[in-house]
Scaffold this motif. Structure first.
Motif, mmCIF file in Angstrom:
data_model
loop_
_atom_site.group_PDB
_atom_site.id
_atom_site.type_symbol
_atom_site.label_atom_id
_atom_site.label_comp_id
_atom_site.label_asym_id
_atom_site.label_seq_id
_atom_site.Cartn_x
_atom_site.Cartn_y
_atom_site.Cartn_z
ATOM 1 N N ASN A 14 0.843 -1.193 0.000
ATOM 2 C CA ASN A 14 0.000 0.000 0.000
ATOM 3 C C ASN A 14 0.879 1.244 0.000
ATOM 4 O O ASN A 14 1.488 1.581 1.013
ATOM 5 C CB ASN A 14 -0.934 0.028 1.213
ATOM 6 C CG ASN A 14 -1.876 1.230 1.172
ATOM 7 O OD1 ASN A 14 -2.405 1.568 0.119
ATOM 8 N ND2 ASN A 14 -2.066 1.867 2.310
ATOM 9 N N PHE A 15 0.961 1.896 -1.139
ATOM 10 C CA PHE A 15 1.743 3.127 -1.264
ATOM 11 C C PHE A 15 0.851 4.306 -0.894
ATOM 12 O O PHE A 15 -0.252 4.465 -1.428
ATOM 13 C CB PHE A 15 2.258 3.299 -2.691
ATOM 14 C CG PHE A 15 3.150 4.497 -2.857
ATOM 15 C CD1 PHE A 15 4.515 4.373 -2.675
ATOM 16 C CD2 PHE A 15 2.622 5.738 -3.184
ATOM 17 C CE1 PHE A 15 5.349 5.479 -2.825
ATOM 18 C CE2 PHE A 15 3.438 6.841 -3.329
ATOM 19 C CZ PHE A 15 4.809 6.711 -3.149
ATOM 20 N N ASN A 16 1.340 5.129 0.032
ATOM 21 C CA ASN A 16 0.585 6.310 0.461
ATOM 22 C C ASN A 16 1.097 7.532 -0.288
ATOM 23 O O ASN A 16 2.185 8.043 0.002
ATOM 24 C CB ASN A 16 0.740 6.516 1.969
ATOM 25 C CG ASN A 16 0.131 5.396 2.767
ATOM 26 O OD1 ASN A 16 -1.063 5.125 2.660
ATOM 27 N ND2 ASN A 16 0.945 4.707 3.562
ATOM 28 N N PHE A 17 0.320 7.984 -1.251
ATOM 29 C CA PHE A 17 0.700 9.157 -2.031
ATOM 30 C C PHE A 17 0.724 10.414 -1.164
ATOM 31 O O PHE A 17 -0.038 10.529 -0.190
ATOM 32 C CB PHE A 17 -0.287 9.375 -3.184
ATOM 33 C CG PHE A 17 -0.027 8.537 -4.394
ATOM 34 C CD1 PHE A 17 0.748 8.999 -5.435
ATOM 35 C CD2 PHE A 17 -0.578 7.263 -4.496
ATOM 36 C CE1 PHE A 17 0.986 8.223 -6.555
ATOM 37 C CE2 PHE A 17 -0.357 6.468 -5.613
ATOM 38 C CZ PHE A 17 0.435 6.956 -6.646
ATOM 39 N N LEU A 18 1.598 11.335 -1.510
ATOM 40 C CA LEU A 18 1.616 12.644 -0.868
ATOM 41 C C LEU A 18 0.300 13.354 -1.167
ATOM 42 O O LEU A 18 -0.097 13.485 -2.327
ATOM 43 C CB LEU A 18 2.789 13.454 -1.408
ATOM 44 C CG LEU A 18 2.937 14.884 -0.893
ATOM 45 C CD1 LEU A 18 3.284 14.891 0.586
ATOM 46 C CD2 LEU A 18 4.019 15.626 -1.686
ATOM 47 N N GLU A 19 -0.358 13.828 -0.126
ATOM 48 C CA GLU A 19 -1.680 14.452 -0.314
ATOM 49 C C GLU A 19 -1.676 15.945 -0.025
ATOM 50 O O GLU A 19 -2.512 16.683 -0.537
ATOM 51 C CB GLU A 19 -2.707 13.753 0.579
ATOM 52 C CG GLU A 19 -2.890 12.274 0.242
ATOM 53 C CD GLU A 19 -3.902 11.586 1.139
ATOM 54 O OE1 GLU A 19 -4.926 12.224 1.456
ATOM 55 O OE2 GLU A 19 -3.670 10.427 1.520
ATOM 56 N N ASP A 20 -0.766 16.397 0.827
ATOM 57 C CA ASP A 20 -0.646 17.822 1.157
ATOM 58 C C ASP A 20 0.815 18.227 1.064
ATOM 59 O O ASP A 20 1.702 17.429 1.379
ATOM 60 C CB ASP A 20 -1.161 18.114 2.574
ATOM 61 C CG ASP A 20 -2.646 17.798 2.715
ATOM 62 O OD1 ASP A 20 -3.451 18.459 2.050
ATOM 63 O OD2 ASP A 20 -2.968 16.871 3.486
ATOM 64 N N LEU A 21 1.046 19.456 0.673
ATOM 65 C CA LEU A 21 2.423 19.908 0.528
ATOM 66 C C LEU A 21 2.509 21.413 0.754
ATOM 67 O O LEU A 21 1.872 22.194 0.054
ATOM 68 C CB LEU A 21 2.952 19.566 -0.870
ATOM 69 C CG LEU A 21 4.404 19.955 -1.179
ATOM 70 C CD1 LEU A 21 5.362 19.239 -0.240
ATOM 71 C CD2 LEU A 21 4.734 19.630 -2.630
ATOM 72 N N GLU A 22 3.293 21.793 1.760
ATOM 73 C CA GLU A 22 3.573 23.204 2.014
ATOM 74 C C GLU A 22 5.086 23.384 2.079
ATOM 75 O O GLU A 22 5.747 22.780 2.922
ATOM 76 C CB GLU A 22 2.929 23.665 3.326
ATOM 77 C CG GLU A 22 1.408 23.702 3.283
ATOM 78 C CD GLU A 22 0.812 24.289 4.553
ATOM 79 O OE1 GLU A 22 1.597 24.829 5.366
ATOM 80 O OE2 GLU A 22 -0.408 24.202 4.733
ATOM 81 N N VAL A 23 5.611 24.186 1.192
ATOM 82 C CA VAL A 23 7.051 24.429 1.124
ATOM 83 C C VAL A 23 7.294 25.930 1.099
ATOM 84 O O VAL A 23 6.676 26.658 0.318
ATOM 85 C CB VAL A 23 7.664 23.775 -0.136
ATOM 86 C CG1 VAL A 23 9.138 24.136 -0.259
ATOM 87 C CG2 VAL A 23 7.493 22.265 -0.095
ATOM 88 N N ASP A 24 8.179 26.393 1.981
ATOM 89 C CA ASP A 24 8.621 27.790 1.923
ATOM 90 C C ASP A 24 9.665 27.886 0.819
ATOM 91 O O ASP A 24 10.799 27.417 0.971
ATOM 92 C CB ASP A 24 9.223 28.220 3.265
ATOM 93 C CG ASP A 24 8.170 28.359 4.348
ATOM 94 O OD1 ASP A 24 7.010 28.646 4.009
ATOM 95 O OD2 ASP A 24 8.510 28.168 5.533
ATOM 96 N N ASN A 25 9.275 28.483 -0.285
ATOM 97 C CA ASN A 25 10.128 28.502 -1.474
ATOM 98 C C ASN A 25 11.261 29.510 -1.333
ATOM 99 O O ASN A 25 11.019 30.694 -1.066
ATOM 100 C CB ASN A 25 9.286 28.839 -2.704
ATOM 101 C CG ASN A 25 8.192 27.815 -2.937
ATOM 102 O OD1 ASN A 25 8.462 26.627 -3.033
ATOM 103 N ND2 ASN A 25 6.949 28.290 -3.040
ATOM 104 N N LEU A 26 12.471 29.038 -1.519
ATOM 105 C CA LEU A 26 13.615 29.935 -1.448
ATOM 106 C C LEU A 26 13.557 31.014 -2.526
ATOM 107 O O LEU A 26 14.016 32.145 -2.321
ATOM 108 C CB LEU A 26 14.916 29.140 -1.585
ATOM 109 C CG LEU A 26 15.422 28.392 -0.345
ATOM 110 C CD1 LEU A 26 16.667 27.604 -0.680
ATOM 111 C CD2 LEU A 26 15.693 29.347 0.806
ATOM 112 N N TYR A 27 12.978 30.668 -3.688
ATOM 113 C CA TYR A 27 12.956 31.650 -4.775
ATOM 114 C C TYR A 27 12.068 32.846 -4.451
ATOM 115 O O TYR A 27 12.207 33.911 -5.056
ATOM 116 C CB TYR A 27 12.541 31.007 -6.096
ATOM 117 C CG TYR A 27 11.204 30.309 -6.136
ATOM 118 C CD1 TYR A 27 10.001 31.014 -6.113
ATOM 119 C CD2 TYR A 27 11.132 28.921 -6.233
ATOM 120 C CE1 TYR A 27 8.774 30.369 -6.172
ATOM 121 C CE2 TYR A 27 9.917 28.263 -6.296
ATOM 122 C CZ TYR A 27 8.737 28.994 -6.266
ATOM 123 O OH TYR A 27 7.524 28.337 -6.322
#
Length: 570
Positions: free
Chosen positions: A454-467
């Protein structure tokens, strides 16, 4: 492989290949029977064989005999409150027997470290998706048609594995035009800390090209719909500006991989950030979306859990732990450092040195390094040719066996011998015998089922972008690997590398500064580096004056590249 050959010697160094050599007369040569090493030793193993190993103990830089140094260690341990003792282990030797001293310090009640200075965030991201972190069999890689090298300087960090696949078709994702990038059909010269965005962009293209693996998604996974929604949140064209990757090159890649078996070789670069675990989880989720898992050919490779399937023979449970990147040496009355060089390798060098100066430091290792300058006591460890050990690999499924092929210096002591001595002095019990431990790891070949139920896909993503924080006069900070050294071992390179279009000349002296510190460097120009980046090679003695000592969000691991650099001509 002949596990009963008493002339074999394992390379203990921290790299993917896990070489095995053999004593042939008076010469140490590559073991042709080893499936990965084959008939050639790499540069690092060759350098290790020429190393000047410690042959004396020291107190305050004065030579003493080994027994005196051990007596001093016992005295300090007896008079120090256990939790005010820090046990700090490095990766100078990755043999399984090197963990034996940790079992003593745990039983004694010392403070141990948790997390990683290397691969921890990526390991966490892989494990969150799959439930474990082990690589497919090496044959899956050898039999694949296309190999995507993602943030990994393959020809330098894995020369033996590269030799097994050098005739394949490569695609490289890296801000630096490495040797493997120059050999690749496509080189995505990505902006740093946008690998998760590229994974989402790839997922959009995979859907448009009808390349999603519906069978795997339906039968072996959860959360795929939410992951795809993440990929659809932004217009496709918006990814070009942030990642620095053209949509035409992405389209070309999918033309290349359609109908082919694909492998992804992940390096540690893309996970050296605060959100490194989820950056890797995004990449692995893309791989799952197009069906790279559970196949007879292809897959995803990273630094796998080399101990998977083995029982721990040296127990180290303790309630006293501190995040490895955040260690403040000054908080401890006694610091015991084993096989590590934190003055060069740990983040925020100024803080490290100040901490070591304000503690009592005992160094235990095979060679004199930068950290030894701050050690009150040095205890010499026996070198790797004089002790039994087993080196498990994080790059492939094969192990390497070490035998004591030469007599050890009687003024040195092995890790296991020290552990046994400490157990006896403190009347501790339950230490497994050396032969039993070595033979367990040597003879057991645990079943490693890499198939994912059972592969658990990434569902949420918050990244502070350096750019979003970077201005036009700042550079992304990258740490690279080079052929002549391994981390802080062997020959160091203390230059700062950048593209010739950046306005500096070869040989300029510059002050590099981040929000965490500053240091002066001499400039070397290299047009293989993306124009908005600077590169410092691992082992650079000034590099970590620029880095943040805080841990990542999930795995208590280092975030070396979570910084923007400003350069000033001196």
């Amino acid at each position: 492989m002949n596990l009963n050959n008493l002339n074999t010697i394992a390379c203990p160094l921290d790299c993917f290949d896990t070489c095995e050599a053999i004593l042939d007369g008076e010469n140490i040569k590559a073991n042709k029977e080893h499936p990965i090493t084959k008939s050639k030793l790499c540069v690092n193993f060759a350098n290790l064989l020429k190393e000047d190993f410690l042959e004396n103990a020291f107190i305050n830089k004065q030579k003493i005999n080994l027994d005196e140094s051990l007596d001093f260690l016992i005295k300090k341990l007896e008079e120090t409150e256990p939790k005010k003792v820090l046990y700090y282990k490095g990766a100078g030797n990755l043999g399984v027997m090197q963990s034996s001293p940790k079992s003593f310090f745990a039983k004694y009640g010392a403070t141990l470290t948790k997390g990683s200075l290397c691969d921890g965030a990526g390991d966490e991201g892989i494990s969150l998706g799959r439930g474990f972190n082990i690589n497919p069999p090496i044959e899956n890689l050898i039999d694949s048609d296309i190999i995507i090298v993602w943030g990994r300087n393959l020809t330098v960090t894995s020369p033996h594995m590269y030799n097994l696949i050098k005739d394949k078709t490569f695609i490289t994702i890296d801000p630096v035009k490495t040797k493997i990038a120059k050999k690749s059909e496509i080189h995505f010269q990505i902006n740093p800390k946008t690998d998760h965005e590229l994974a989402l962009l790839f997922t959009r293209f995979a859907y448009m090209e009808d390349l999603e693996d519906e069978e795997f998604i339906q039968n072996n996974s959860s959360g795929a719909e939410d992951f795809f929604e993440l990929a659809k949140e932004r217009p496709i064209v918006s990814y070009e500006a942030t990642t620095g990757i053209s949509l035409s090159d992405v389209s070309k890649m999918f033309e290349l991989i359609k109908g082919k078996s694909v492998s992804i070789l992940l390096g540690i670069g893309p996970q050296k950030y605060y959100e490194g675990a989820n950056i890797f989880r995004a990449i692995d989720s893309f791989a799952a979306f197009i069906g790279l898992h559970n196949k007879d050919k292809g897959g995803v490779w990273y630094l796998s859990d080399s101990n998977f399937g083995y029982e721990k023979k040296f127990q180290s449970q303790t309630l006293n732990k501190v995040d490895l990147p955040e260690v403040d040496f000054s908080k401890y009355d006694l610091v015991f450092i084993q096989g590590a060089n934190p003055v060069v390798s740990a983040p925020n060098t100024k803080r490290v040195i100040e901490g070591l100066k304000n503690s009592f430091v005992i160094f235990f290792g095979t060679t004199f390094n930068d950290t030894c300058e701050y050690a009150d006591v040095i205890i010499p460890s026996s070198n790797f040719k004089t002790k039994k050990d087993v080196r498990l690999s994080y790059g492939h499924e094969f192990k390497a066996i070490s035998n004591n092929i030469e007599n050890k210096n009687t003024n040195t002591i092995s890790e296991y011998e020290l552990t046994k001595y400490l157990f006896e002095q403190f009347d501790f019990e339950d230490l497994i015998s050396e032969d039993e431990a070595v033979n367990y790891y040597k003879n057991l070949n645990p079943k490693r089922d890499f198939h994912i139920e059972n592969f658990n896909f990434l569902e949420d993503l918050e990244v502070d972008n350096l750019y979003e924080d970077k201005d036009e006069n700042q550079f992304y900070l990258l740490f690279g690997k080079r052929k002549e050294n391994l981390n802080s071992q062997f020959e160091s390179d203390n230059y700062l590398y950048l593209n010739s279009k950046c306005g500096f000349d070869e040989g300029d002296e510059v002050k590099a500064s981040t929000s965490f510190g500053e240091a002066n460097f001499i400039v070397k120009l290299d047009d293989d580096i993306k124009e908005n980046c600077i590169v410092l090679y691992a082992g650079n003695k000034k590099a970590n004056y620029l880095t943040n000592y805080k841990s990542d969000e999930l795995s208590s691991s280092a975030v070396y590249q979570e910084a923007l650099v400003r350069l000033e001509l001196l």
